[in-house]
Motif scaffolding. Structure first.
Motif, PDB file in Angstrom:
ATOM      1  N   UNK A  85       2.273  80.439 -54.314  1.00  0.00           N
ATOM      2  CA  UNK A  85       1.314  81.539 -54.245  1.00  0.00           C
ATOM      3  C   UNK A  85       1.018  81.930 -52.803  1.00  0.00           C
ATOM      4  N   UNK A  86       0.963  80.939 -51.903  1.00  0.00           N
ATOM      5  CA  UNK A  86       0.690  81.238 -50.503  1.00  0.00           C
ATOM      6  C   UNK A  86       1.842  82.001 -49.861  1.00  0.00           C
ATOM      7  N   UNK A  87       3.065  81.699 -50.257  1.00  0.00           N
ATOM      8  CA  UNK A  87       4.222  82.431 -49.733  1.00  0.00           C
ATOM      9  C   UNK A  87       4.176  83.874 -50.222  1.00  0.00           C
ATOM     10  N   UNK A  88       3.891  84.060 -51.513  1.00  0.00           N
ATOM     11  CA  UNK A  88       3.761  85.419 -52.055  1.00  0.00           C
ATOM     12  C   UNK A  88       2.668  86.189 -51.320  1.00  0.00           C
ATOM     13  N   UNK A  89       1.562  85.512 -51.054  1.00  0.00           N
ATOM     14  CA  UNK A  89       0.450  86.168 -50.367  1.00  0.00           C
ATOM     15  C   UNK A  89       0.820  86.526 -48.935  1.00  0.00           C
ATOM     16  N   UNK A  90       1.540  85.659 -48.250  1.00  0.00           N
ATOM     17  CA  UNK A  90       1.997  85.962 -46.895  1.00  0.00           C
ATOM     18  C   UNK A  90       2.910  87.183 -46.890  1.00  0.00           C
ATOM     19  N   UNK A  91       3.861  87.219 -47.812  1.00  0.00           N
ATOM     20  CA  UNK A  91       4.773  88.367 -47.891  1.00  0.00           C
ATOM     21  C   UNK A  91       3.987  89.636 -48.247  1.00  0.00           C
ATOM     22  N   UNK A  92       3.024  89.518 -49.163  1.00  0.00           N
ATOM     23  CA  UNK A  92       2.191  90.669 -49.518  1.00  0.00           C
ATOM     24  C   UNK A  92       1.438  91.178 -48.303  1.00  0.00           C
ATOM     25  N   UNK A  93       0.906  90.272 -47.489  1.00  0.00           N
ATOM     26  CA  UNK A  93       0.194  90.676 -46.279  1.00  0.00           C
ATOM     27  C   UNK A  93       1.109  91.345 -45.272  1.00  0.00           C
TER      28      UNK A  93
END
Length: 106
Positions: free
Chosen positions: A2-10
């Protein structure tokens, strides 16, 4: 994950925010297409990350990455003023993002 997805989303948020400058009010086709695609992808990844992360944390980190990244790229790429105060406040955003992650419990 989830943190990787959030980083890419950011990072995608940074991209579409800067891309808005190049759309010239959505009057240029390809910059507009890429900007809208970036918006959609960024929000979809945020939604996926929010399935497992607290929404306050996920949204705060997403906004922090986007705002900080857009401000930094604005200074570096677009020639916006890079004053000591602006750099300081971008650094505060970074501290807030790290703090949200550190206290999220995930």
């Amino acid at each position: 994950m989830a943190w990787i997805l959030l980083l890419v989303a950011g990072l995608l948020e940074v991209g579409w925010a800067i891309g808005m400058k190049y759309t010239e009010g959505f009057t240029r086709l390809w910059p507009s297409v890429f900007t809208v695609a970036g918006i959609a992808a960024s929000m979809m990844l945020l939604a996926q990350a929010a399935k497992t992360l607290p929404i306050g944390t996920a949204y705060g980190v997403w906004v922090g990455i986007g705002a900080g990244g857009a401000a930094l790229l604005g200074m570096v790429v677009l020639g916006e003023p890079a004053t000591v105060a602006r750099v300081f406040f971008v650094a505060l955003l970074l501290v807030a993002v790290v703090g949200l992650k550190a206290t999220s419990g995930h």
